[in-house]
Design an enzyme around this catalytic site. Sequence first.
Site, short mmCIF file in Angstrom:
data_model
loop_
_atom_site.label_atom_id
_atom_site.label_comp_id
_atom_site.label_asym_id
_atom_site.label_seq_id
_atom_site.Cartn_x
_atom_site.Cartn_y
_atom_site.Cartn_z
N TYR A 58 -118.91 -12.43 -48.65
CA TYR A 58 -118.71 -13.17 -50.11
C TYR A 58 -118.95 -14.60 -49.97
O TYR A 58 -118.43 -15.23 -49.30
CB TYR A 58 -117.60 -12.62 -50.89
N HIS A 86 -121.77 -25.35 -59.86
CA HIS A 86 -121.45 -24.48 -61.25
C HIS A 86 -119.96 -24.54 -61.64
O HIS A 86 -119.53 -24.04 -62.91
CB HIS A 86 -121.91 -23.08 -60.90
N ARG A 282 -66.80 -26.80 -69.83
CA ARG A 282 -65.84 -25.77 -69.19
C ARG A 282 -66.76 -24.57 -68.56
O ARG A 282 -66.55 -24.13 -67.50
CB ARG A 282 -65.20 -24.85 -70.42
N ASN A 410 -114.82 -13.92 -66.67
CA ASN A 410 -116.00 -13.69 -65.57
C ASN A 410 -116.48 -12.31 -65.58
O ASN A 410 -116.39 -11.76 -64.62
CB ASN A 410 -115.16 -14.12 -64.21
N GLN A 414 -112.67 -10.71 -63.22
CA GLN A 414 -111.23 -11.31 -63.32
C GLN A 414 -110.46 -10.65 -64.60
O GLN A 414 -110.36 -11.35 -65.71
CB GLN A 414 -111.09 -12.88 -63.30
#
Length: 501
Positions: A58, A86, A282, A410, A414
């Site tokens: 990839y 890009h 307290r 995307n 995603q």
Amino acid sequence: MTVRAAPTYRVDLAAPLRPHHLVAAAGPVDVVVPPEARGRTDAARAFLDVALRDREVYGSTTGFGALVGFAGRADARDQADNTLAHLGAGQGPPLDPAVVRATALVRLGSLAQGVSGVAPHVLDALAAMLATTFAPVVPRWGSVGASGDLVPLAAVAGALRGHGAADVDGRRLPAREALHVAGLAPLELDGRDALALVNGTSLTTAALALALDGVRRSLDAQTRLTCLLLDLLGCDPQLTDADLLARYGHRGAVVVGTRMRDLLAGVVPAGTRPLQEPYSLRCAPQLLGAAHDALRYVDEVVTADLAGVSDNPLLFPQADKVVHGGNFFGQPAAFAADLLALVTAQLGNLAERQLDLLVDPARNGGLPPMLAAGPGRQHGVQGVQLASTALVAELRRTATPASMQSLPTNLHTQDVVPFGTPAALRSLDGAGVLHLLVGSLALGLRQAAHVGARRPTAPPSAALLDALATAVRPVDPDRPLEQDVRRAAHVLLRTEPEDLP
């Protein structure tokens, strides 16, 4: 080219990074890439060259993101240009240079583990940058914290190649000119190098680590200020009793209670306070203790992030594997950053409530309203208390969890995203706001001593009050106090006033 002294702070990547390394990276640091890391990097790079002959990798043989099904560019350097070009889509105000430099150090730490397949000179280039004051100009908006902080890290990589802009020695210049001033050469990359530089959550991790450091400082400061407030008012310290807090059952309360007892050693109660104080006094050990426990969890996430590898794909030469997966997904940091924002908001609320108690004559033991030296003719810390209310509102407004805001993007590659980057940056902003609230409370305590509060009876409290009195003069007569708030914060946080937001 400017000739400078060598950096004095040393970071050795033979051990995992820690938040204090990232804080130091605001200035020049000497980053040591050990021989073992270089050897792993060489081996992964050689394996990549072999793997590219017979398998898809990839970002090296393919397009990016939703376009993974298409072939990438044949020329490796052209592929690098395309990767960064890009992603040049960031918007918004530039990030603090200190955050950008911390980001570069986190990225170097990940790449130096030797499973990303970058060329060794990429490690050298990042280390060389960190030895100078060079800081790429990076827009704040553009990352969803999935597939790494692609857009902001592309701005970092682009500046190292001479594109965009960068800061060096406090000046903003075109990146190529800034590289020359810093004595750096433009970085040469191929497709794998470029993708490895951007395909990790390094900005998210850096911002979270810096935020954690800032909130930790405030937590310690608030513990000290709470003890000073208890002492000035003459409160009974039984709220820190060891047996009491042990039965509460939470580790943080025990830790904070122990610290408070040390700070209150020698305190003499005035005998004029009510049997039970308001919760802002307290319940301080329980509240501050819960914050301590939450920060421990955030620290575990930061530690794991700094020790891990955030990238895709990863290369394992000995197993003959190029593994594609999701180690760029910033979900742990997103959850931790959201938790940190909630903790910060509650700590800010505590500081504001303690200041409100301190300025109220019905609850402060008879000190003048607003701690004014001459009420009506003077107004003491009235403006500071008003501004503190606004600061708490800001912390509350930004405490909405970002990690629940997932939006697909995307082309749905995603389809879930953690939004860790905005969560971490928001938490870092909140840490700065909390510093101002700490300074506001500290200023109020210093003023209380001027208008009639008793001298602290515990030596640590007396020493803290003396330090505040040395740094900040009494509010008598009225004057603008914004710089005094910052100076008071500096006494407690060891953060330069000009570095506060």
